[in-house]
Motif scaffolding. Structure first.
Motif: not given
Lengths: 223, 358
Positions: B181-187
Motif C-alpha cells: 500500500l505504501a508503494e502504491g501496488r496491490r498483490p
C-alpha cells in the motif's frame, strides 16, 4: 420444515405411563426422542426439563424447530461423553429393542442418570407364547403386521428385560403396563403373561454405588 | 501492540429498555458488518438477508442486532491496512491477532453500549469460532449461542488450504513484503489465487458437478491452451477477480492465521469440554452434510464436548449438497431450526414473542 405436525391429542399410551414416573421439575434425557412428543408431554404435564438424543435427522429438525433441546446422534456411540449423574432420569421409549448394543446403552444410562425408564414390547405375552406353541409363528404385537415389518428388532420378554437390568446393576422398582395397571418386582410374572407393552422403572442399587466407590478408591489414592 | 483499535459496526432493530435483546452476529473470513443491509462501500448486497431482518429467524422487529467488522479486517475496523501512529500503513508489521483478540474487541464494544448480557451470538465458519470464543471469554454473559459450520479448532486440512492461499499472496511480486500500500501496488494476482483455492473448499463436489460438471466455457471443444476452457475455471477466475476489488491481501493473511491458531481445547488443558464446563449458555450447533471445509464430524466433536460439559445443547446436521456455503443459501430446514431455537431461547429469557405477520 418437513412433514406435518401431529395433533398433540394423539398421546401414546406408553408415553402417558412413562410420564407418571417423572417428578415435577426433573431433568430428563429422552434417548430416541423421535419428533419430541414425549418431551413435550413431560414439559407440559410434569414441568420437566428435557433433553433429547435422536439418530434420525428429520426427527431432530422437527424437535429443534419446536424449540426442544435435541442432539442428532447415535445412542450406541454417543452416550459415553455424558458425565455421571447428569440427569435425574433417562428414558428409552420403545427404542431399546432397536439398539445395536442394548446392554451397553442401558449400562451407560445407568451411569448418567439416577433412574432409567424403559418402555418395550413384551414378547412374553400369552398370545405370543400360544402362537409359538400352536402355530409356530410370532404374532405381531400392537399393529397387525408381519414380524419382519413391524416387530422389534430384538424381541424380548419382561423377564429378559429384568435380567438385563440386573446385569448392569439396575433394580426393577416399578412396573406399569400401557393399560395403566401398576405393580413392582413381585408382579413381574403376571405382567410377563398379560401385558403387551410395559414400562419399567429401573434404579441403581446401593450395591452398585458401593462397587463404584470401591473401584474408584485405589485409582484416586494409589501410586 | 496496538495502542487503540477502531471497530466498525452496524446495528438493526432497537435495544430494549432492559438491554436484554442484543444479538451479536460474527461474520465469516471475507464477510463484513453489512449483514442485513447493502454495503455502501462495495455496493454489494447484504450477505445474510435470509436470516436477519423483519420477521426473519433473527427478527429485527424483536432483537437489537449488532455486527462488527473483525479486528484485522478491511471494512473499517483496525487492520493491516490502517494507518499507525507514525503516519505509515501497518502492512506486515501489524501485530498478529487471534480469535480471542477479535472477540475481546467485540466485548469492548458491547461494554461501551452498556450491555451486560448478550441474548444470542451466532455466526458461521470463523464466525462460529468467534461465537464459541464469546461463550468462553464472556463467561455466562451469553444466553444462547449458534455456532454454524464451525469447529473448536482449525483442522490440519484447513491450515493447509489457507497456507496455499497465503503463499500465493506472498509470492506475488506486488506484495512487497507486505508494504504494497505504501508503494502504491496491490498483490491482486496472488490474492485472486488465494480466493480461488479457498472457494473450492466452500462448495461440494456434488454442487460443482451440478452447476458446471465438465462443461466448456463459450466454446465447442477444448482449446489445448491455458485459457479458461471449462466453466469451472471461468467461474473461479471471476470469484478471484471480484474478490480483489473488495479485500485487502494483508487482512487475508492475518485473519486466516488467526483461524489457524484457534484451538479452544489447547487453551483448556487439551480437553475441549473443559472450555465449556459450568456455562449456563444454551447452544445450538449446525453442520451441513456436504461441508468438507468444516465437516459434520468436527461439529459432532464440539457437540460431544458440550454434552460432556453438561451444557444444554442441540445439534442439527442439515442434509444438503451445497457444501460449506449452505448456511448463506436457501436451506428451509436450517432456517426453521434456527427459528425454533431462537424463539424458545427468547421465551426462556422472558423476551416478548414473535409478532404474527400477515
Amino acid at each position: 420444515m418437513t412433514g406435518t405436525a401431529r395433533p398433540s391429542t394423539a398421546r401414546r399410551a406408553d408415553h402417558l405411563a412413562i410420564s407418571r414416573h417423572i417428578r415435577p421439575g426433573e431433568l430428563v434425557l429422552d434417548v430416541g426422542c423421535g419428533d419430541g412428543q414425549l418431551m413435550e408431554l413431560l414439559q407440559q404435564d410434569r414441568g420437566a426439563r428435557t433433553r433429547g438424543l435422536e439418530v434420525e435427522q428429520t426427527g431432530v429438525n422437527r424437535c429443534v424447530a419446536k424449540g426442544l433441546a435435541v442432539v442428532q446422534g447415535d445412542a450406541d456411540r454417543d452416550l459415553p461423553v455424558y458425565p455421571d449423574d447428569a440427569f435425574d432420569a433417562a428414558i428409552l421409549s420403545k427404542t431399546i429393542q432397536e439398539m445395536a448394543r442394548p446392554k451397553f446403552v442401558l449400562g451407560e444410562l445407568s451411569r448418567i442418570a439416577r433412574r432409567v425408564i424403559v418402555s418395550f414390547r413384551n414378547y412374553g405375552h400369552w398370545r405370543v407364547r400360544a402362537s409359538l406353541l400352536t402355530s409356530g409363528r410370532i404374532p405381531a404385537l400392537g399393529a397387525n403386521r408381519a414380524w419382519w415389518s413391524d416387530g422389534a428388532r430384538r424381541p424380548c420378554t419382561a423377564r429378559d428385560m429384568a435380567e438385563l437390568a440386573e446385569e448392569v446393576g439396575l433394580s426393577l422398582t416399578a412396573i406399569t403396563a400401557a393399560s395403566g395397571a401398576t405393580g413392582d418386582r413381585r408382579s413381574l410374572t403376571r405382567f410377563n403373561w398379560t401385558a403387551e407393552e410395559l414400562v419399567f422403572v429401573l434404579e441403581r442399587g446401593e450395591r452398585l454405588a458401593a462397587l463404584k466407590s470401591a473401584s474408584a478408591g485405589p485409582l484416586l489414592t494409589g501410586k | 501492540m496496538l495502542d487503540s483499535v477502531e471497530i466498525a459496526y452496524e446495528t438493526w432493530g432497537e435495544m430494549s429498555p432492559r438491554k436484554d435483546n442484543v444479538v451479536i452476529i460474527c461474520h465469516a473470513l471475507t464477510g463484513d458488518q453489512f449483514v442485513a443491509s447493502d454495503n455502501p462501500i462495495t455496493g454489494r448486497p447484504a450477505w445474510w438477508p435470509r436470516m436477519v431482518g423483519p420477521g426473519k429467524p433473527i427478527d429485527t422487529d424483536r432483537f437489537f442486532v449488532v455486527a462488527t467488522n473483525v479486528l484485522g479486517g478491511c471494512m473499517g475496523s483496525t487492520g493491516p491496512a490502517s494507518i499507525r501512529s507514525n503516519g505509515s500503513v501497518w502492512g506486515a508489521e501489524f501485530p498478529h491477532i487471534t480469535i480471542a483478540d477479535m472477540v475481546r474487541a467485540q466485548i469492548a464494544l458491547i461494554d461501551q453500549l452498556g450491555v451486560e448480557d448478550v441474548f444470542l451470538a451466532l455466526g458461521g465458519s470463523i464466525g462460529g469460532m468467534q461465537v464459541l470464543q464469546w461463550t468462553v471469554q464472556a463467561r455466562n454473559r451469553v444466553f444462547a449461542a449458534i455456532p454454524i459450520a464451525s469447529a473448536g479448532r482449525q483442522s490440519a486440512q484447513n491450515i493447509g488450504f489457507y497456507e496455499v492461499g497465503r503463499q500465493a499472496i506472498m509470492a506475488d511480486p506486488n506484495w512487497r513484503e507486505g508494504a504494497y500500500l505504501a508503494e502504491g501496488r496491490r498483490p491482486d494476482r496472488g490474492l485472486a489465487v488465494a480466493r480461488m483455492a479457498a472457494h473450492i473448499t466452500y462448495v461440494s463436489e456434488a454442487a460443482l458437478k451440478r452447476k458446471f460438471d465438465r462443461r466448456l466455457q463459450d466454446r465447442q471443444s477444448v482449446g489445448f491452451g491455458f485459457d479458461a476452457d471449462f466453466q469451472i475455471e471461468s467461474y473461479l477466475r471471476h470469484q478471484g477477480q471480484s474478490f480483489v476489488d473488495r479485500f485487502d491481501a494483508n487482512s487475508y493473511l492475518y485473519i486466516t492465521r488467526a483461524m489457524d491458531y484457534f484451538d479452544l481445547a489447547a487453551d483448556h488443558g487439551g480437553v475441549l469440554a473443559n472450555a465449556f464446563r459450568g456455562l449456563s449458555t444454551r447452544f445450538c450447533v449446525f453442520s451441513f452434510s456436504s461441508d468438507w471445509h468444516y465437516t459434520p464430524e468436527e461439529s459432532r466433536d464440539l457437540v460431544r464436548a458440550l454434552n460432556a460439559a453438561g451444557c444444554e445443547t442441540s445439534y442439527v446436521s442439515i442434509e444438503t449438497d451445497k457444501g460449506h456455503d449452505a448456511f448463506l443459501l436457501e436451506e428451509p430446514d436450517f432456517e426453521a431450526a434456527v427459528t425454533g431455537f431462537v424463539d424458545a431461547a427468547a421465551e426462556a429469557r422472558g423476551l416478548p414473542p414473535r409478532m404474527p405477520r400477515s
